[in-house]
Design a protein around this motif. Structure first.
Motif, PDB file in Angstrom:
ATOM      1  N   THR A  71       0.856  -1.176   0.000  1.00  0.00           N
ATOM      2  CA  THR A  71       0.000   0.000   0.000  1.00  0.00           C
ATOM      3  C   THR A  71       0.894   1.228   0.000  1.00  0.00           C
ATOM      4  O   THR A  71       1.889   1.262   0.701  1.00  0.00           O
ATOM      5  CB  THR A  71      -0.900   0.014   1.250  1.00  0.00           C
ATOM      6  OG1 THR A  71      -1.703  -1.149   1.248  1.00  0.00           O
ATOM      7  CG2 THR A  71      -1.775   1.243   1.292  1.00  0.00           C
ATOM      8  N   THR A  72       0.535   2.230  -0.772  1.00  0.00           N
ATOM      9  CA  THR A  72       1.362   3.428  -0.872  1.00  0.00           C
ATOM     10  C   THR A  72       0.666   4.634  -0.273  1.00  0.00           C
ATOM     11  O   THR A  72      -0.530   4.829  -0.462  1.00  0.00           O
ATOM     12  CB  THR A  72       1.712   3.721  -2.346  1.00  0.00           C
ATOM     13  OG1 THR A  72       2.384   2.593  -2.880  1.00  0.00           O
ATOM     14  CG2 THR A  72       2.604   4.940  -2.468  1.00  0.00           C
ATOM     15  N   VAL A  73       1.439   5.426   0.464  1.00  0.00           N
ATOM     16  CA  VAL A  73       0.984   6.710   0.974  1.00  0.00           C
ATOM     17  C   VAL A  73       1.899   7.756   0.361  1.00  0.00           C
ATOM     18  O   VAL A  73       3.112   7.711   0.549  1.00  0.00           O
ATOM     19  CB  VAL A  73       1.056   6.772   2.514  1.00  0.00           C
ATOM     20  CG1 VAL A  73       0.698   8.166   3.013  1.00  0.00           C
ATOM     21  CG2 VAL A  73       0.157   5.728   3.141  1.00  0.00           C
ATOM     22  N   ALA A  74       1.316   8.666  -0.414  1.00  0.00           N
ATOM     23  CA  ALA A  74       2.105   9.754  -0.992  1.00  0.00           C
ATOM     24  C   ALA A  74       2.452  10.725   0.127  1.00  0.00           C
ATOM     25  O   ALA A  74       1.613  11.032   0.975  1.00  0.00           O
ATOM     26  CB  ALA A  74       1.308  10.462  -2.080  1.00  0.00           C
ATOM     27  N   GLY A 131       0.197  14.960   2.155  1.00  0.00           N
ATOM     28  CA  GLY A 131       0.182  13.643   1.546  1.00  0.00           C
ATOM     29  C   GLY A 131      -1.214  13.130   1.301  1.00  0.00           C
ATOM     30  O   GLY A 131      -2.204  13.827   1.535  1.00  0.00           O
ATOM     31  N   GLN A 132      -1.255  11.884   0.832  1.00  0.00           N
ATOM     32  CA  GLN A 132      -2.528  11.239   0.525  1.00  0.00           C
ATOM     33  C   GLN A 132      -2.379   9.738   0.675  1.00  0.00           C
ATOM     34  O   GLN A 132      -1.414   9.141   0.194  1.00  0.00           O
ATOM     35  CB  GLN A 132      -2.945  11.575  -0.902  1.00  0.00           C
ATOM     36  CG  GLN A 132      -4.263  10.988  -1.304  1.00  0.00           C
ATOM     37  CD  GLN A 132      -4.679  11.403  -2.710  1.00  0.00           C
ATOM     38  OE1 GLN A 132      -3.868  11.873  -3.496  1.00  0.00           O
ATOM     39  NE2 GLN A 132      -5.948  11.218  -3.021  1.00  0.00           N
ATOM     40  N   ASP A 133      -3.352   9.141   1.355  1.00  0.00           N
ATOM     41  CA  ASP A 133      -3.457   7.691   1.410  1.00  0.00           C
ATOM     42  C   ASP A 133      -4.037   7.272   0.065  1.00  0.00           C
ATOM     43  O   ASP A 133      -5.202   7.546  -0.214  1.00  0.00           O
ATOM     44  CB  ASP A 133      -4.365   7.286   2.568  1.00  0.00           C
ATOM     45  CG  ASP A 133      -4.648   5.799   2.614  1.00  0.00           C
ATOM     46  OD1 ASP A 133      -4.083   5.030   1.799  1.00  0.00           O
ATOM     47  OD2 ASP A 133      -5.448   5.390   3.477  1.00  0.00           O
ATOM     48  N   LEU A 134      -3.224   6.662  -0.782  1.00  0.00           N
ATOM     49  CA  LEU A 134      -3.678   6.358  -2.139  1.00  0.00           C
ATOM     50  C   LEU A 134      -4.744   5.272  -2.167  1.00  0.00           C
ATOM     51  O   LEU A 134      -5.534   5.214  -3.100  1.00  0.00           O
ATOM     52  CB  LEU A 134      -2.487   5.987  -3.018  1.00  0.00           C
ATOM     53  CG  LEU A 134      -1.449   7.111  -3.194  1.00  0.00           C
ATOM     54  CD1 LEU A 134      -0.308   6.653  -4.076  1.00  0.00           C
ATOM     55  CD2 LEU A 134      -2.095   8.376  -3.733  1.00  0.00           C
ATOM     56  N   ALA A 135      -4.817   4.429  -1.142  1.00  0.00           N
ATOM     57  CA  ALA A 135      -5.853   3.390  -1.097  1.00  0.00           C
ATOM     58  C   ALA A 135      -7.239   4.000  -0.864  1.00  0.00           C
ATOM     59  O   ALA A 135      -8.202   3.626  -1.523  1.00  0.00           O
ATOM     60  CB  ALA A 135      -5.531   2.376  -0.005  1.00  0.00           C
ATOM     61  N   PHE A 157      -4.060  14.555   3.736  1.00  0.00           N
ATOM     62  CA  PHE A 157      -3.697  15.061   5.053  1.00  0.00           C
ATOM     63  C   PHE A 157      -2.573  16.079   4.907  1.00  0.00           C
ATOM     64  O   PHE A 157      -1.905  16.148   3.876  1.00  0.00           O
ATOM     65  CB  PHE A 157      -3.260  13.922   5.982  1.00  0.00           C
ATOM     66  CG  PHE A 157      -2.090  13.128   5.459  1.00  0.00           C
ATOM     67  CD1 PHE A 157      -0.779  13.518   5.734  1.00  0.00           C
ATOM     68  CD2 PHE A 157      -2.284  11.992   4.687  1.00  0.00           C
ATOM     69  CE1 PHE A 157       0.300  12.798   5.240  1.00  0.00           C
ATOM     70  CE2 PHE A 157      -1.213  11.267   4.194  1.00  0.00           C
ATOM     71  CZ  PHE A 157       0.083  11.670   4.474  1.00  0.00           C
ATOM     72  N   THR A 158      -2.409  16.882   5.939  1.00  0.00           N
ATOM     73  CA  THR A 158      -1.304  17.829   6.031  1.00  0.00           C
ATOM     74  C   THR A 158      -0.778  17.762   7.459  1.00  0.00           C
ATOM     75  O   THR A 158      -1.351  17.074   8.313  1.00  0.00           O
ATOM     76  CB  THR A 158      -1.748  19.275   5.729  1.00  0.00           C
ATOM     77  OG1 THR A 158      -2.743  19.656   6.671  1.00  0.00           O
ATOM     78  CG2 THR A 158      -2.285  19.415   4.319  1.00  0.00           C
TER      79      THR A 158
END
Length: 124
Positions: free
Chosen positions: A64-67, A78-82, A87-88
């Motif tokens: 799972t990837t989190v940008a 960032g962003q939870d790509l799932a 979020f900041t």
């Protein structure tokens, strides 16, 4: 974003800002303390047993990837790509990290320590 993922983001942001991986993370809202095991390319979150790897794009959590992107002196985003959740937050490499939800209506604070024993501030 679930509590485990928020904690993992806080650890990674602190690691990137300070150059040191914390071994203890204390969730100030719940009073829980979690242990982290530093690894060469990331860390192991002992509460979830997830191996977290740092990538140029963000964080890889067992597929799972989190940008994640550092912005300015202390900010990050960032962003939870799932889930698509954004979020900041703020982390300057000191002893705390704050994450905000996308609307800035909710926030989560973490105290981090690179010492094996929590300082008096973190003791329950």
């Amino acid at each position: 974003m679930d509590a485990d993922l928020r904690r993992i983001v806080a650890v990674e942001v602190h690691r990137r800002r300070s150059g040191r991986c914390p071994v203890l993370v204390h969730a100030l809202g719940t009073g829980e303390t979690f242990r982290i095991e530093p690894r060469e390319d990331g860390f192991l979150d002992l509460a979830t047993n997830l191996r977290i790897r740092s990538t140029p794009e963000g964080i890889d959590l067992d597929g799972t990837t989190v940008a994640l992107r550092l912005t300015g002196d202390i900010a990050f985003e960032g962003q939870d790509l799932a889930s698509g959740e954004r979020f900041t937050g703020h982390a300057g490499g000191g002893a705390s990290v704050t994450l905000y939800d996308a609307r800035h209506s909710g926030f989560f604070q973490y105290a981090v320590s690179d010492q094996d024993q929590p300082p008096d501030l973190l003791r329950a």
